[in-house]
Design a protein around this motif. Structure first.
Motif, mmCIF file in Angstrom:
data_model
loop_
_atom_site.group_PDB
_atom_site.id
_atom_site.type_symbol
_atom_site.label_atom_id
_atom_site.label_comp_id
_atom_site.label_asym_id
_atom_site.label_seq_id
_atom_site.Cartn_x
_atom_site.Cartn_y
_atom_site.Cartn_z
ATOM 1 N N GLY A 170 28.312 -21.359 6.732
ATOM 2 C CA GLY A 170 29.340 -20.573 6.068
ATOM 3 C C GLY A 170 30.302 -21.412 5.256
ATOM 4 O O GLY A 170 30.900 -20.926 4.306
ATOM 5 N N MET A 171 30.464 -22.690 5.609
ATOM 6 C CA MET A 171 31.350 -23.565 4.857
ATOM 7 C C MET A 171 30.546 -24.448 3.904
ATOM 8 O O MET A 171 30.940 -24.637 2.758
ATOM 9 N N ILE A 172 29.455 -24.977 4.369
ATOM 10 C CA ILE A 172 28.609 -25.849 3.546
ATOM 11 C C ILE A 172 27.608 -24.932 2.844
ATOM 12 O O ILE A 172 26.475 -24.747 3.276
ATOM 13 N N ASN A 173 28.118 -24.314 1.757
ATOM 14 C CA ASN A 173 27.349 -23.248 1.100
ATOM 15 C C ASN A 173 27.334 -23.373 -0.428
ATOM 16 O O ASN A 173 27.270 -22.380 -1.134
ATOM 17 N N VAL A 174 27.391 -24.586 -0.923
ATOM 18 C CA VAL A 174 27.158 -24.955 -2.315
ATOM 19 C C VAL A 174 28.312 -24.629 -3.253
ATOM 20 O O VAL A 174 28.787 -25.520 -3.957
ATOM 21 N N VAL A 175 28.746 -23.379 -3.319
ATOM 22 C CA VAL A 175 29.797 -23.016 -4.270
ATOM 23 C C VAL A 175 30.747 -21.964 -3.706
ATOM 24 O O VAL A 175 30.392 -21.181 -2.833
ATOM 25 N N HIS A 176 31.949 -21.984 -4.250
ATOM 26 C CA HIS A 176 32.894 -20.881 -4.102
ATOM 27 C C HIS A 176 32.805 -20.083 -5.391
ATOM 28 O O HIS A 176 32.668 -20.660 -6.471
ATOM 29 N N ALA A 177 32.892 -18.756 -5.307
ATOM 30 C CA ALA A 177 32.934 -17.907 -6.502
ATOM 31 C C ALA A 177 33.964 -16.807 -6.315
ATOM 32 O O ALA A 177 34.118 -16.273 -5.214
ATOM 33 N N SER A 178 34.648 -16.468 -7.377
ATOM 34 C CA SER A 178 35.633 -15.382 -7.347
ATOM 35 C C SER A 178 34.977 -14.091 -6.886
ATOM 36 O O SER A 178 33.814 -13.821 -7.188
ATOM 37 N N ASP A 179 35.778 -13.261 -6.191
ATOM 38 C CA ASP A 179 35.231 -12.012 -5.658
ATOM 39 C C ASP A 179 35.728 -10.757 -6.373
ATOM 40 O O ASP A 179 35.328 -9.654 -6.026
ATOM 41 N N SER A 180 36.592 -10.921 -7.377
ATOM 42 C CA SER A 180 37.093 -9.757 -8.111
ATOM 43 C C SER A 180 37.626 -10.212 -9.466
ATOM 44 O O SER A 180 37.889 -11.411 -9.663
#
Length: 146
Positions: free
Chosen positions: A109-119
Motif C-alpha cells: 500500500g505504501m510501496i506502490n510506484v506513484v501517487h496520483a490525484s483523486d479529484s
C-alpha cells in the motif's frame, strides 16, 4: 481538458521505472505539462498527507517519501484523473491486477510506484503545492495531437 498530479515515488526511482510508467501515460494520450525532480521535505509531506498524519503508519510514510528524490509530474488530457487512477489500480499493490501499473510494479500500500490525484479539486491543489505557476505549461488541444 483535465489536469492531474503524479509523484513517482522512491520505489519507482529505485527500480528505474520512471520512463516505463511515464511512457504508459503518454501512450494513453496524456501530455506532460510539468515535470521536475525534487526532495520532499517533512514540512511539505505533512501538508500533502495532512489527512493521514494522525495514523500510526505516518512516520514510516514520511521516512519513505523523503528517503530519496522523487519526480513530480503534471499531466493533461481528457478525463485524465479517472483514467490515470484506472491505469494505476488499487492503492494496495498486492490487490492490483496484473496489467495495472501497481499490479505490475508495486509491492504494498505504501510501496506502490506513484501517487496520483483523486479529484479535480485535489489535482489543482497538488499542482499548485508542488509547482510554481511558471513551471506548468498549458497546451492547446492541437498541440497535444502533434
Amino acid at each position: 481538458m483535465q489536469r492531474t498530479f503524479i509523484i513517482f515515488k522512491p520505489d519507482c526511482l529505485d527500480k528505474k521505472l520512471v520512463g516505463t510508467v511515464l511512457a504508459r501515460f503518454e501512450q494513453a494520450g496524456f501530455s506532460i505539462i510539468g515535470c521536475k525532480m525534487m526532495i520532499l521535505t517533512p514540512a511539505l509531506l505533512r501538508v500533502h498527507y495532512a489527512h493521514v498524519t494522525h495514523f500510526p503508519f505516518y512516520p514510516k510514510l514520511e521516512q519513505f517519501m523523503s528517503s530519496r528524490p522523487v519526480v513530480a509530474v503534471a499531466l493533461q488530457g481528457e478525463n485524465v484523473i479517472a483514467r490515470v487512477r484506472e491505469m494505476l489500480g488499487p492503492t494496495d499493490s498486492s490487490k492490483a491486477p496484473k496489467g495495472t501499473i501497481r499490479g505490475d510494479f508495486g509491492e504494498s500500500g505504501m510501496i506502490n510506484v506513484v501517487h496520483a490525484s483523486d479529484s479535480v479539486e485535489n489535482a489543482e491543489i497538488e499542482i499548485k503545492r508542488f509547482f510554481k505557476p511558471e513551471e506548468v505549461f498549458e497546451l492547446e488541444p492541437a498541440a497535444q495531437a502533434r
